[in-house]
Scaffold this motif. Structure first.
Motif, PDB file in Angstrom:
ATOM      1  N   ILE A 105     -22.903 -32.705  55.102  1.00  0.00           N
ATOM      2  CA  ILE A 105     -22.492 -31.371  54.702  1.00  0.00           C
ATOM      3  C   ILE A 105     -22.494 -31.338  53.176  1.00  0.00           C
ATOM      4  O   ILE A 105     -22.425 -32.378  52.526  1.00  0.00           O
ATOM      5  N   TYR A 106     -22.571 -30.146  52.644  1.00  0.00           N
ATOM      6  CA  TYR A 106     -22.598 -29.947  51.201  1.00  0.00           C
ATOM      7  C   TYR A 106     -21.518 -28.927  50.836  1.00  0.00           C
ATOM      8  O   TYR A 106     -21.790 -27.717  50.793  1.00  0.00           O
ATOM      9  N   PRO A 107     -20.285 -29.405  50.601  1.00  0.00           N
ATOM     10  CA  PRO A 107     -19.153 -28.494  50.378  1.00  0.00           C
ATOM     11  C   PRO A 107     -19.347 -27.521  49.217  1.00  0.00           C
ATOM     12  O   PRO A 107     -18.825 -26.414  49.250  1.00  0.00           O
ATOM     13  N   GLU A 108     -20.110 -27.902  48.205  1.00  0.00           N
ATOM     14  CA  GLU A 108     -20.311 -27.039  47.040  1.00  0.00           C
ATOM     15  C   GLU A 108     -21.697 -26.389  47.041  1.00  0.00           C
ATOM     16  O   GLU A 108     -22.132 -25.863  46.027  1.00  0.00           O
ATOM     17  N   GLY A 109     -22.392 -26.444  48.161  1.00  0.00           N
ATOM     18  CA  GLY A 109     -23.734 -25.882  48.245  1.00  0.00           C
ATOM     19  C   GLY A 109     -24.793 -26.968  48.158  1.00  0.00           C
ATOM     20  O   GLY A 109     -24.492 -28.128  47.885  1.00  0.00           O
ATOM     21  N   PRO A 110     -26.058 -26.607  48.382  1.00  0.00           N
ATOM     22  CA  PRO A 110     -27.143 -27.585  48.469  1.00  0.00           C
ATOM     23  C   PRO A 110     -27.325 -28.463  47.231  1.00  0.00           C
ATOM     24  O   PRO A 110     -27.801 -29.586  47.335  1.00  0.00           O
ATOM     25  N   ALA A 111     -26.966 -27.974  46.065  1.00  0.00           N
ATOM     26  CA  ALA A 111     -27.140 -28.766  44.847  1.00  0.00           C
ATOM     27  C   ALA A 111     -25.918 -29.636  44.550  1.00  0.00           C
ATOM     28  O   ALA A 111     -25.938 -30.434  43.619  1.00  0.00           O
ATOM     29  N   GLY A 112     -24.887 -29.510  45.364  1.00  0.00           N
ATOM     30  CA  GLY A 112     -23.645 -30.237  45.106  1.00  0.00           C
ATOM     31  C   GLY A 112     -23.538 -31.548  45.846  1.00  0.00           C
ATOM     32  O   GLY A 112     -24.527 -32.100  46.350  1.00  0.00           O
ATOM     33  N   ILE A 140     -21.030 -37.321  54.070  1.00  0.00           N
ATOM     34  CA  ILE A 140     -21.460 -37.764  55.389  1.00  0.00           C
ATOM     35  C   ILE A 140     -20.290 -37.620  56.360  1.00  0.00           C
ATOM     36  O   ILE A 140     -19.170 -38.051  56.079  1.00  0.00           O
ATOM     37  N   VAL A 141     -20.562 -37.003  57.492  1.00  0.00           N
ATOM     38  CA  VAL A 141     -19.565 -36.732  58.525  1.00  0.00           C
ATOM     39  C   VAL A 141     -20.072 -37.321  59.831  1.00  0.00           C
ATOM     40  O   VAL A 141     -21.281 -37.414  60.046  1.00  0.00           O
ATOM     41  N   GLU A 142     -19.143 -37.690  60.703  1.00  0.00           N
ATOM     42  CA  GLU A 142     -19.511 -38.145  62.040  1.00  0.00           C
ATOM     43  C   GLU A 142     -18.802 -37.282  63.069  1.00  0.00           C
ATOM     44  O   GLU A 142     -17.667 -36.864  62.856  1.00  0.00           O
ATOM     45  N   ILE A 143     -19.480 -37.044  64.177  1.00  0.00           N
ATOM     46  CA  ILE A 143     -18.867 -36.387  65.323  1.00  0.00           C
ATOM     47  C   ILE A 143     -19.021 -37.334  66.508  1.00  0.00           C
ATOM     48  O   ILE A 143     -20.117 -37.873  66.749  1.00  0.00           O
TER      49      ILE A 143
END
Length: 92
Positions: free
Chosen positions: A17-24, A28-31
């Motif tokens: 995921i990119y919390p601040e947008g694609p340039a940020g 890494i997250v796991e489900i």
């Protein structure tokens, strides 16, 4: 394009995921397998788990972002309980 992969050793799907947008920053997250099977319809091996993530990425990513914002310096592992408020959406 999704960066999701199935990780056999942890029985999770890992994605970014990119919390601040694609340039940020990239986080890494796991489900875990359980919510992917129980709530999001995966029925087979690792490929079906990744597909379940991709199909429901908007919901899963939103949950991941929320968890990341709650504790930004801790790893995020999503489990079934993280989706309790959304269970009526399962399979949709």
């Amino acid at each position: 394009m999704s960066e999701a992969i199935y990780c056999f050793d942890t029985a999770t799907v890992r994605f970014a995921i990119y919390p601040e947008g694609p340039a940020g920053e990239r986080v890494i997250v796991e489900i875990a397998e359980d919510p992917l099977r129980d709530l999001f319809g995966a029925e087979g091996g690792g490929d079906t788990l990744v597909e379940a993530y991709k199909t429901h990425a908007a919901i899963i990513d939103a949950c991941a972002l929320e968890r990341h914002h709650e504790a930004p310096h801790r790893p995020v592992l999503l489990e079934t309980r993280d989706f309790e408020a959304l269970e009526h959406f399962a399979g949709s």
